[in-house]
Structures are given as structure tokens and as C-alpha cells.
Design a protein around this motif. Sequence first.
Motif, short mmCIF file in Angstrom:
data_model
loop_
_atom_site.label_atom_id
_atom_site.label_comp_id
_atom_site.label_asym_id
_atom_site.label_seq_id
_atom_site.Cartn_x
_atom_site.Cartn_y
_atom_site.Cartn_z
N PRO A 95 -43.37 16.51 -58.57
CA PRO A 95 -44.81 16.45 -58.78
C PRO A 95 -45.46 17.83 -58.67
O PRO A 95 -44.96 18.69 -57.95
CB PRO A 95 -45.30 15.54 -57.65
N ALA A 96 -46.55 18.04 -59.38
CA ALA A 96 -47.30 19.30 -59.29
C ALA A 96 -48.25 19.27 -58.11
O ALA A 96 -48.72 20.30 -57.65
CB ALA A 96 -48.09 19.52 -60.58
N GLN A 97 -48.54 18.06 -57.64
CA GLN A 97 -49.43 17.91 -56.49
C GLN A 97 -49.07 16.64 -55.75
O GLN A 97 -48.43 15.74 -56.30
CB GLN A 97 -50.89 17.85 -56.93
N ILE A 98 -49.50 16.58 -54.52
CA ILE A 98 -49.37 15.36 -53.74
C ILE A 98 -50.78 14.90 -53.43
O ILE A 98 -51.63 15.71 -53.00
CB ILE A 98 -48.54 15.59 -52.46
N GLN A 99 -51.04 13.63 -53.68
CA GLN A 99 -52.38 13.09 -53.46
C GLN A 99 -52.28 11.92 -52.48
O GLN A 99 -51.47 11.02 -52.65
CB GLN A 99 -53.00 12.64 -54.77
N VAL A 134 -57.22 13.29 -50.52
CA VAL A 134 -56.70 14.64 -50.25
C VAL A 134 -55.73 14.99 -51.38
O VAL A 134 -54.81 14.23 -51.67
CB VAL A 134 -55.97 14.69 -48.89
N THR A 135 -55.94 16.15 -52.01
CA THR A 135 -55.07 16.62 -53.08
C THR A 135 -54.51 17.96 -52.68
O THR A 135 -55.26 18.87 -52.32
CB THR A 135 -55.85 16.73 -54.40
N VAL A 136 -53.18 18.09 -52.74
CA VAL A 136 -52.51 19.33 -52.34
C VAL A 136 -51.57 19.76 -53.45
O VAL A 136 -50.60 19.07 -53.76
CB VAL A 136 -51.71 19.13 -51.04
N PRO A 137 -51.84 20.94 -54.08
CA PRO A 137 -50.90 21.46 -55.08
C PRO A 137 -49.61 21.92 -54.38
O PRO A 137 -49.66 22.47 -53.28
CB PRO A 137 -51.63 22.64 -55.71
N VAL A 138 -48.47 21.65 -55.02
CA VAL A 138 -47.18 22.02 -54.42
C VAL A 138 -46.31 22.71 -55.45
O VAL A 138 -46.42 22.48 -56.65
CB VAL A 138 -46.45 20.77 -53.88
N THR A 139 -45.43 23.57 -54.96
CA THR A 139 -44.40 24.19 -55.78
C THR A 139 -43.06 23.75 -55.20
O THR A 139 -42.73 24.12 -54.07
CB THR A 139 -44.50 25.72 -55.76
N PRO A 140 -42.31 22.93 -55.93
CA PRO A 140 -41.08 22.37 -55.39
C PRO A 140 -39.97 23.40 -55.27
O PRO A 140 -39.89 24.34 -56.06
CB PRO A 140 -40.71 21.27 -56.38
N VAL A 141 -39.12 23.20 -54.28
CA VAL A 141 -37.94 24.02 -54.05
C VAL A 141 -36.83 23.09 -53.60
O VAL A 141 -37.05 22.25 -52.74
CB VAL A 141 -38.21 25.07 -52.94
N GLY A 142 -35.65 23.21 -54.20
CA GLY A 142 -34.53 22.40 -53.73
C GLY A 142 -33.93 21.55 -54.81
O GLY A 142 -34.44 21.44 -55.92
N GLY A 143 -32.83 20.92 -54.46
CA GLY A 143 -32.08 20.11 -55.41
C GLY A 143 -32.53 18.67 -55.44
O GLY A 143 -33.51 18.28 -54.82
#
Length: 184
Positions: free
Chosen positions: A45-49, A85-94
Motif C-alpha cells: 500500500p502507498a498509505q495506511i488508513q 488517520v492517514t499515513v503515507p508509507v514507503t515499503p521495505v522488505g520481501g
Amino acid sequence: MILRRASGAVLVALAGLVVFAGPASAHTELVSSSPAEGASLATAPAQIQLTFGEPVTLPPDPLRVVGRDGARWQIGTPSVAGGVVTVPVTPVGGAQAYSATWKVIAKDGDNVTGILHFTLTAPATATTTAAGPTATTSATPAVADPAAVDTTTGIPGWVWVLVAVAAVLAAGVVLVRVLKGPKR
């Protein structure tokens, strides 16, 4: 006779406390989330809401996303609009299971925490999302801080009030019995 009336009054008071104190003291609850609890996602996801049942405010560092292997996602600047609550995230990992640990401040000022679990079925790629230059968490894999994850639900405050009132009332009944003396 007096003792029976006192016992009856104690029972009525306790019943009233249970009936009326519970709903008035309830904290906000997580109503829904995106991604949903237990979701399996093909792309990160690009964000978690997170959507709550009442307006909330945010403490510092309100969200942390950590993979089973310790990979920690970058977190952008969160926003809050009422109970959303909306939080933009940048994923890292497998491809693996992830835990999003969140914390908010309820309308009554109490901290409310929880964990959202989801799984990526393909490796996360940073090019699919952008948290922007405000990211605050290192992209380097790290072990999650166990102290930062609150997995307990806790006991509601109204239960402690009920226990305290019951203890005071029980002490009063004992005191009345002691002062009244033995029956003849």
C-alpha cells in the motif's frame, strides 16, 4: 434489619454502576482499516488508513510497520481528519507478514494502541509508493522494539472504579457489623 437494607442498597448501587458506567467510559475503537486486518496484498500500500469511532489526535510516532524479518517501513507525515488517520508509507522488505503498530489519543485524552496485521505476497518495492522527504524511520532492517508494541488490551477504567466502590462498600458493611456487635 439494618444490615439487610444496607446489603440491598449496596447491590442496587453496584448494579447501577455496572449499567451506567460502562458505556460512558468506553474508549474509541478502530472501526476499519486499509489494508484490512489479516489482508493478503499483491502490492504494497502507498498509505495506511485507520478509521476510529470518534475523533482522535496523534502522538509523536503514531505508526510503525515492521516485517517478520525486522524490515521497517519508512513513515511519512501522518494526517488526521476527525476519526480518520492517514499515513503515507514507503515499503521495505520481501513477501512476508507485516505488523503495523499504531497509537492515537482518544477524545478523553487516553492513549489507545493496537496492531494491524497484513501480508505481502510479493516483495515490496519502494518505487510503487513515495512517503516523501518527511519520512522519519530508517529503511535499514531493524529488530522491532518489543516495548513499543502493546499487545495487551488492558482493563477498562470503569472496572477499577467498580472494584474500588465494592471494596469501600464491603468495608462499610464489615464496620457496621463490628460496631453493632454480636447478636444475642
